[in-house]
Scaffold this active site. Structure first.
Site, PDB file in Angstrom:
ATOM      1  N   ALA A  66      39.563  24.129  36.653  1.00 20.43           N
ATOM      2  CA  ALA A  66      38.770  23.746  35.490  1.00 20.43           C
ATOM      3  C   ALA A  66      39.705  22.988  34.557  1.00 20.43           C
ATOM      4  O   ALA A  66      40.931  23.153  34.632  1.00 20.43           O
ATOM      5  CB  ALA A  66      38.233  24.999  34.818  1.00 20.43           C
ATOM      6  N   GLY A 111      39.304  26.748  39.406  1.00 22.70           N
ATOM      7  CA  GLY A 111      37.922  26.304  39.642  1.00 22.70           C
ATOM      8  C   GLY A 111      37.784  25.455  40.900  1.00 22.70           C
ATOM      9  O   GLY A 111      36.707  25.401  41.495  1.00 22.70           O
ATOM     10  N   GLU A 114      37.514  27.872  43.663  1.00 23.23           N
ATOM     11  CA  GLU A 114      36.192  28.502  43.535  1.00 23.23           C
ATOM     12  C   GLU A 114      35.091  27.556  44.027  1.00 23.23           C
ATOM     13  O   GLU A 114      34.119  27.987  44.644  1.00 23.23           O
ATOM     14  CB  GLU A 114      35.954  28.909  42.075  1.00 23.23           C
ATOM     15  CG  GLU A 114      36.890  30.040  41.643  1.00 23.23           C
ATOM     16  CD  GLU A 114      36.853  30.303  40.150  1.00 23.23           C
ATOM     17  OE1 GLU A 114      37.143  29.366  39.371  1.00 23.23           O
ATOM     18  OE2 GLU A 114      36.528  31.432  39.750  1.00 23.23           O
TER      19      GLU A 114
END
Ligand code: DAK
Length: 260
Positions: A66, A111, A114
């Site tokens: 992220a 992220g 993920e």
């Protein structure tokens, strides 16, 4: 749809989606998440698409996490909103009716890891590195990492990776069952396309039912899971593609699936 940070190419029923923020190692900012949500909503219902290959631009990074620079001024309620937004987009990818292959070409961190875990299949370049280094930033994974990774590799290995923040090289990611295949970096896209080409030759509704059967049965008992499988198995008998597939076999010809 206005896409600035995603390059999309649709050819022979395969959508190749490239995350295009190379200067930030393809870090997921808010704009990128919004674009990804819009794109997957449209790919999900696009009958011209039977499989999606997702990768990062450049040769260094799939997605380096992220966007850390967007996190500086967030409070608790903003973080909750941000986490929900990312989780919703990743859930959209996970529940997309078409298979999604993550072509992990470099760093898949935070992220980014993920995101790859929300895809159906991970194929990694030998240069790929996977990790959830959030604790080094005083955070924890917020886009499903604590949940999806533990389900795939088991709680012990997930804890080891998340608590240490260490990176998992491609060969270990394969050993742990995260990546299904590791190939030389210059063979990554060709390998993913080869798999995608096999997938788009199959009956699209059967693939979608199989995907739902696996997803819905995963966290249940075997008995419940078998019930879910029977449900979707029976549904294939309502499709023209099942009649076509079976007839084609008997007539010794290739099936012409229409996705209905
Ligand atoms: N965000 C923003 N920019 C990033 C970035 C990231 N995650 N990763 C790299 N960049 C930027 C760098 O700042 C640098 O930009 P400039 O300085 O040139 O402007 C550029 O990309 C190139 O990076 P480096 O110069 O650092 O490149 P190196 O080859 O030296 O190092 C690296 C590559 C991947 C090892 C390093 O960049 C790195 O450690 N990056 C951060 C990796 C990381 O920690 N990722 C996890 C991010 S945290 C949540 C929701 C989600 C999450 C958490 C909470 N809630 C809503 C609560 C998830 C969190 C994360 O993903």
């Amino acid at each position: 749809m206005n896409l600035n940070l995603l390059n999309v190419c649709i050819d022979e029923k395969i959508a190749t989606v490239e995350i295009n923020r190379p200067k930030a190692l393809n870090a997921l900012n808010s704009e990128l998440l919004t674009e990804m949500g819009e794109l997957f909503a449209s790919l999900n219902t696009n009958s011209e698409v039977g499989c999606i290959v997702l990768t990062g631009s450049g040769d260094k990074s799939f997605v380096a996490g992220a966007d850390i620079k967007e996190m500086t001024d967030l409070g608790e309620s903003d973080a909750l909103k941000m986490s929900k937004k990312g989780q919703d987009v990743f859930l959209q990818i996970e529940t997309c009716s078409k298979p999604v292959i993550a072509a992990v070409n470099g760093y898949a961190l935070g992220g980014g890891f993920e995101l790859a875990l929300a895809c159906d299949v991970i194929i990694a370049s030998d240069k790929a590195q996977f990790g959830l280094p959030e604790v080094s930033l005083g955070l924890i994974p917020g886009y499903g990492g604590t949940q999806r990774l533990a389900r795939i590799v088991g709680a012990q290995k997930a804890k080891r990776l998340i608590f240490s923040g260490e990176m998992l090289p491609a060969n270990l990611a394969y050993d742990w069952g995260v990546a299904t295949q590791v190939v030389a970096s210059d063979e990554l896209m060709a390998t993913c396309m080869k798999l995608a080409k096999k997938i788009v030759k199959q009956a699209p509704l059967a693939i979608s039912f199989a995907k739902q059967s696996i997803a819905n049965g995963y966290d249940t008992t075997l008995g419940e899971g078998l019930g879910i499988e029977s449900h979707f198995f029976a549904k294939t008998f309502t499709t023209n593609d099942k009649s076509e597939g079976v007839t084609a076999f008997i007539e010794k010809r290739k099936p012409q699936f229409k996705g209905n």
